[in-house]
Write an enzyme that holds these catalytic residues in place. Structure first.
Site, short mmCIF file in Angstrom:
data_model
loop_
_atom_site.label_atom_id
_atom_site.label_comp_id
_atom_site.label_asym_id
_atom_site.label_seq_id
_atom_site.Cartn_x
_atom_site.Cartn_y
_atom_site.Cartn_z
N ARG A 54 0.83 -1.21 0.00
CA ARG A 54 0.00 0.00 0.00
C ARG A 54 0.87 1.26 0.00
O ARG A 54 0.55 2.25 -0.66
CB ARG A 54 -0.94 0.01 1.20
CG ARG A 54 -2.01 -1.06 1.15
CD ARG A 54 -3.22 -0.67 1.94
NE ARG A 54 -3.86 0.52 1.39
CZ ARG A 54 -4.68 1.28 2.10
NH1 ARG A 54 -4.92 0.98 3.37
NH2 ARG A 54 -5.24 2.34 1.57
N HIS A 104 -6.96 6.82 11.89
CA HIS A 104 -6.71 5.38 11.69
C HIS A 104 -5.23 5.11 11.42
O HIS A 104 -4.87 4.04 10.93
CB HIS A 104 -7.57 4.84 10.54
CG HIS A 104 -9.04 4.85 10.86
ND1 HIS A 104 -10.00 4.75 9.88
CD2 HIS A 104 -9.70 4.97 12.02
CE1 HIS A 104 -11.20 4.81 10.45
NE2 HIS A 104 -11.05 4.96 11.74
N CYS A 112 6.93 -0.71 16.90
CA CYS A 112 7.14 -2.01 17.53
C CYS A 112 5.82 -2.55 18.07
O CYS A 112 5.10 -1.83 18.78
CB CYS A 112 8.14 -1.88 18.67
SG CYS A 112 8.25 -3.38 19.67
N CYS A 130 12.99 -4.93 17.58
CA CYS A 130 13.01 -3.62 18.25
C CYS A 130 14.20 -3.54 19.21
O CYS A 130 14.37 -4.43 20.05
CB CYS A 130 11.70 -3.45 19.02
SG CYS A 130 11.70 -2.05 20.15
N GLY A 168 -16.07 11.52 0.66
CA GLY A 168 -15.61 10.21 0.23
C GLY A 168 -15.52 9.17 1.32
O GLY A 168 -14.58 8.37 1.37
N SER A 170 -17.94 6.07 3.33
CA SER A 170 -19.19 5.30 3.25
C SER A 170 -19.98 5.37 4.56
O SER A 170 -21.14 4.96 4.60
CB SER A 170 -18.85 3.83 2.95
OG SER A 170 -18.00 3.31 3.97
N ALA A 212 -15.19 13.87 -5.98
CA ALA A 212 -14.58 14.84 -5.05
C ALA A 212 -13.74 15.88 -5.78
O ALA A 212 -13.74 17.06 -5.41
CB ALA A 212 -13.73 14.08 -4.03
#
Ligand code: APR
Length: 242
Positions: A54, A104, A112, A130, A168, A170, A212
């Site tokens: 991602r 989020h 860690c 770590c 944008g 839901s 948008a």
């Protein structure tokens, strides 16, 4: 204060996948495996690979006209503007927005899993244990079942909201989907920007149903023009003369 809640739909036109569309992330990946503490426990490598991929996708994307319009609003608005985003990409910041809360979490900030310490670099894969506790790397992303971030700051801001804009999203995930109700309690102006109706459409008074990248620049121009007009009227004496 103007508060803008953004979801994956604001980044869709930048080529960043949303979650719940036909080609969305949750159509191709199991939430249980990828976005829960249990899934991470079961197969941390799979989760790390997913979020590193991602990160690559977001690095290849550019902010679009909606992101740019919000940073303009922050710069030119006469009242404070706060972006509360559910997104883990950095397109708001790359568009120039400064007041952004990632409720989020965000990509590119490995932490860690044991002690929560920040780890070096952006990528999850290949991170050594770590140095503080020997724990393994996880994304600084709020998994389902975990407490979102910045809830106190968001509650404080919502107590002063005058204009609330959802862009944008839901409205399927809480507590973000409930913020518009707090704005309603404050009798704030409530505007939804989305390409379709959502489960929180009825909590808004104004609907801007379109992409948008089209709707947000228009809305920002209108809000700034309204502020200037208000200024002009307030500047003008009771007889309307300056
Ligand atoms: N312009 C405006 N809205 C759009 C566009 C666009 N170009 N493209 C898609 N949308 C809308 C869709 O109609 C949908 O309502 O964006 C919304 C995206 O919804 P989701 O995929 O559910 O994303 P979001 O609301 O951000 O998800 C909330 O769920 O999976 C978790 O933690 C994750 O932050 C995420 C949260």
């Amino acid at each position: 204060m103007i508060i803008i809640l953004t979801g994956a739909g604001i980044s869709a036109e930048s080529g960043v996948k949303t979650y719940r569309s036909d080609t969305g992330l949750w159509e191709q990946h199991s939430i249980e495996d990828i976005a829960t503490p249990e899934g991470f426990e079961r197969d941390p490598g799979k989760v790390r690979a997913f979020y590193d991929a991602r990160l690559d996708a977001v690095r290849a994307a550019e902010p679009n006209a909606a992101h740019l319009a919000l940073s303009r609003l922050e710069r030119e608005s006469q009242v404070p503007v706060l972006v509360v985003t559910q997104n883990v990409d950095d397109l708001h910041e790359r568009a120039g927005s400064r007041r952004v809360l990632h409720m989020h979490g965000r990509l590119g900030a490995p932490v860690c899993a044991g002690c929560g310490a920040g780890l070096p670099g952006e990528r999850l894969e290949g991170q050594p244990p770590c140095p503080a506790c020997g724990g393994q790397a996880r994304p600084d992303i709020t998994f389902f079942g975990e407490q979102p971030k910045h809830l106190e700051e968001i509650a404080e801001a919502l107590s002063q909201v005058t204009i609330y804009i959802s862009i944008g999203t839901s409205g399927e995930v809480f507590p973000a989907a409930r913020f518009v109700r707090r704005a309603r309690k404050r009798k704030a102006r409530r505007i939804e920007v989305n390409i379709r109706r959502t489960r929180i459409t009825n909590d808004h008074r104004e609907l801007r149903h379109g992409p948008a990248s089209i709707e947000v620049p228009t809305l920002v121009r209108e809000i700034l023009a309204e502020q200037l007009e208000l200024d002009r009227q307030e500047g003008a004496g009771p007889d309307g003369q300056n």
